[in-house]
Motif scaffolding. Sequence first.
Motif, mmCIF file in Angstrom:
data_model
loop_
_atom_site.group_PDB
_atom_site.id
_atom_site.type_symbol
_atom_site.label_atom_id
_atom_site.label_comp_id
_atom_site.label_asym_id
_atom_site.label_seq_id
_atom_site.Cartn_x
_atom_site.Cartn_y
_atom_site.Cartn_z
ATOM 1 N N ARG A 1 -14.207 90.025 44.261
ATOM 2 C CA ARG A 1 -13.718 89.538 42.955
ATOM 3 C C ARG A 1 -13.412 90.721 42.067
ATOM 4 N N THR A 2 -12.219 91.304 42.262
ATOM 5 C CA THR A 2 -11.865 92.491 41.487
ATOM 6 C C THR A 2 -11.478 92.112 40.055
ATOM 7 N N THR A 3 -10.864 90.941 39.893
ATOM 8 C CA THR A 3 -10.576 90.439 38.548
ATOM 9 C C THR A 3 -11.622 89.380 38.230
ATOM 10 N N ASP A 4 -12.467 89.676 37.281
ATOM 11 C CA ASP A 4 -13.556 88.745 36.964
ATOM 12 C C ASP A 4 -13.089 87.672 35.977
ATOM 13 N N CYS B 1 -6.317 70.186 43.452
ATOM 14 C CA CYS B 1 -6.599 70.591 42.080
ATOM 15 C C CYS B 1 -7.891 71.393 42.006
ATOM 16 N N GLY B 2 -8.087 72.011 40.906
ATOM 17 C CA GLY B 2 -9.314 72.758 40.724
ATOM 18 C C GLY B 2 -9.108 73.924 39.796
ATOM 19 N N VAL B 3 -9.800 73.895 38.657
ATOM 20 C CA VAL B 3 -9.776 75.016 37.731
ATOM 21 C C VAL B 3 -11.187 75.231 37.199
ATOM 22 N N MET B 4 -11.377 76.385 36.620
ATOM 23 C CA MET B 4 -12.651 76.712 35.999
ATOM 24 C C MET B 4 -12.632 76.120 34.590
ATOM 25 N N ILE B 5 -13.539 75.197 34.303
ATOM 26 C CA ILE B 5 -13.569 74.574 32.983
ATOM 27 C C ILE B 5 -14.893 74.935 32.319
ATOM 28 N N ASN B 6 -14.824 75.615 31.211
ATOM 29 C CA ASN B 6 -16.015 76.105 30.512
ATOM 30 C C ASN B 6 -16.970 76.842 31.452
ATOM 31 N N GLY B 7 -16.409 77.683 32.294
ATOM 32 C CA GLY B 7 -17.235 78.507 33.174
ATOM 33 C C GLY B 7 -17.832 77.787 34.356
ATOM 34 N N GLN B 8 -17.387 76.548 34.603
ATOM 35 C CA GLN B 8 -17.873 75.825 35.779
ATOM 36 C C GLN B 8 -16.685 75.338 36.603
ATOM 37 N N ALA B 9 -16.806 75.492 37.925
ATOM 38 C CA ALA B 9 -15.724 75.042 38.792
ATOM 39 C C ALA B 9 -15.631 73.525 38.716
ATOM 40 N N TRP C 1 -9.237 79.889 39.496
ATOM 41 C CA TRP C 1 -10.262 80.440 40.404
ATOM 42 C C TRP C 1 -10.062 81.953 40.437
ATOM 43 N N ARG C 2 -11.129 82.697 40.384
ATOM 44 C CA ARG C 2 -11.006 84.163 40.462
ATOM 45 C C ARG C 2 -11.667 84.660 41.742
ATOM 46 N N ALA C 3 -10.860 85.138 42.667
ATOM 47 C CA ALA C 3 -11.364 85.755 43.894
ATOM 48 C C ALA C 3 -10.236 86.568 44.497
ATOM 49 N N THR C 4 -10.604 87.695 45.106
ATOM 50 C CA THR C 4 -9.580 88.527 45.723
ATOM 51 C C THR C 4 -8.884 87.770 46.858
ATOM 52 N N GLY C 5 -9.641 86.908 47.536
ATOM 53 C CA GLY C 5 -9.084 86.100 48.612
ATOM 54 C C GLY C 5 -8.151 84.998 48.131
ATOM 55 N N PHE C 6 -8.185 84.719 46.835
ATOM 56 C CA PHE C 6 -7.303 83.711 46.223
ATOM 57 C C PHE C 6 -6.394 84.384 45.199
ATOM 58 N N PRO C 7 -5.362 85.095 45.636
ATOM 59 C CA PRO C 7 -4.516 85.776 44.642
ATOM 60 C C PRO C 7 -3.821 84.792 43.702
ATOM 61 N N LEU C 8 -3.747 85.166 42.452
ATOM 62 C CA LEU C 8 -3.148 84.288 41.452
ATOM 63 C C LEU C 8 -1.630 84.252 41.616
ATOM 64 N N VAL D 1 -15.988 79.128 46.390
ATOM 65 C CA VAL D 1 -15.642 80.543 46.198
ATOM 66 C C VAL D 1 -15.598 80.869 44.706
ATOM 67 N N ALA D 2 -14.964 79.942 43.953
ATOM 68 C CA ALA D 2 -14.805 80.164 42.516
ATOM 69 C C ALA D 2 -16.153 80.241 41.810
ATOM 70 N N ALA D 3 -17.103 79.409 42.240
ATOM 71 C CA ALA D 3 -18.402 79.347 41.562
ATOM 72 C C ALA D 3 -19.324 80.466 42.011
ATOM 73 N N CYS D 4 -19.120 80.964 43.223
ATOM 74 C CA CYS D 4 -20.041 81.957 43.785
ATOM 75 C C CYS D 4 -19.972 83.268 43.012
ATOM 76 N N PRO D 5 -21.126 83.786 42.533
ATOM 77 C CA PRO D 5 -21.111 85.078 41.838
ATOM 78 C C PRO D 5 -20.603 86.209 42.740
ATOM 79 N N ASN D 6 -20.654 86.009 44.060
ATOM 80 C CA ASN D 6 -20.189 87.038 44.991
ATOM 81 C C ASN D 6 -18.799 86.757 45.526
ATOM 82 N N GLY D 7 -18.180 85.680 45.102
ATOM 83 C CA GLY D 7 -16.879 85.312 45.647
ATOM 84 C C GLY D 7 -16.932 85.079 47.150
#
Lengths: 245, 254
Positions: free
Chosen positions: A112-115, B66-74, B102-109, B166-172
């Motif tokens: 997670r490079t972009t937090d 669907c799926g977005v982070m809403i108020n810091g929760q997936a 979702w923020r993860a390197t494996g999920f590019p925006l 993945v989105a919720a995991c602190p480690n992605g």
Amino acid sequence: MAVTQTVEKKKRAPFPVEFYRSAVGKKWVMAITGLGIIGFAIAHMIGNLKIFLPDVDGIPDIDLYGEALRELFVPIFPEYAVLWILRTGLILMFVLHVHAAYSLTIMNRRARTTDYEGPRSYIAANYASRTMRWSGTIFLFYLLFHLADFTLGIQPAAPETWEYGEVFANFQATFDRWPVTVLYVTAAILLGIHLYHGVWSMFQSLGINNPRFNTWRRYLAGGLSVILTLGFIAPPLAVAFGVIT
Amino acid sequence: MNIVLQVWRQDSPESRGGFKTYQVKDISEEMSFLEMLDILNERLINQGEEPIAFDHDCREGICGTCGVMINGQAHGPQQGTATCQLHMRKFQDGETVVVEPWRATGFPLIRDLVVDRSAFDRIVEGGGYISVDTGSAPDANLIPIPKLVADTAFDAAACIGCGACVAACPNGAANLFTAAKISHLNLLPQGQSERWSRTENMVEIMEEFFGSCTNHGECEKACPKQISIDFIALMNADYVKAKFKNRRLVSQNG
């Protein structure tokens, strides 16, 4: 033959290296080494409690215990031999545990490079689980102090009166200095916090999971943390508050 | 009801993104979160602004699009629910709601709230299949499977691949997704022939894209299908076994 095809096409390192390369393998190694270190910690804590036992023929019980550790399995093995085998194993376990933690941390940072820019709200992750790398790292530095203090007698970590083999006297001298007592108590609490997540996590990493016993994994983690923390805190506090003289 | 929406806007993967605040007035409590976004988008289009890009498809919680982070929760504050099944009544009137992709390197925006989840397809390609005889259709119930085993496999198969774990995991980490995909096949007799190659392949492909599991348990709480982290333990056990068994297979082949 899907099995052999997929397995063959990859270049293979020696088996243990290959296994350790994967994150699941690293977590497995962390769990096994963690278990070994916990085993040591339990034995160490029980050994420490000998500080409360009365003298034997004018010699403190814990000094005899220290002597016995050095003479473990003598005369089958020479003096120090078994002790050093155990120490080597322990050092190896620490090295593997720390290396696995370090490389997994790097891997997770890359994942997670972009937090998230907005605030996160965690539901399941607790204080212990989220501070594992901090509690672990701080504890490691404490460990260096601890070795300099008791095992090696390096000043200023060790008291001026430090003498090899005089466990009881060293113990008392060290905890007559209140900042040292505070440090040891803090470290024991950190260990407890680390184990509260670590012990539970160990079962998951090893794949030991049975719905019938799963709640007990939490109880075991909590119980072990409390017992170890209290067991390690008791002797220093007893000296600091003058219960032992 | 009225809410204040802070939405992540980003035109392209390369451009700089940022939160943009929208006053969303006069929406119904009965609307789903996505319907609320639809209304907002219609208003934005009428004002001549770019609508917010977000993924959605079935809108009944079974497709995983669907799926977005809403108020810091997936998928937002309600557990066991995908974003499409989350209703506005779960929010307070006048509340500020932060929406992030979702923020993860494996999920590019890709754009705004849309991310590319094809890393999940790569994992499934690694072993999410079974070998079947393509002759005439077999008799129903020909393979006896204990009810409890079938139920457990079905619990794992409930995974819709939304990426909330993945989105919720602190480690992605994607361990819950991969564990679910591995387990629902590994538990059943039909999945046995590829069991060990599947486990090894899928875990190792997963690790090319995602982080590692430290057993926080966030994924389980974020999962709209409430898939248990017990499956991660199952995957871990199978991975270690697979390493030994596959090693033996390699040796047999010289």
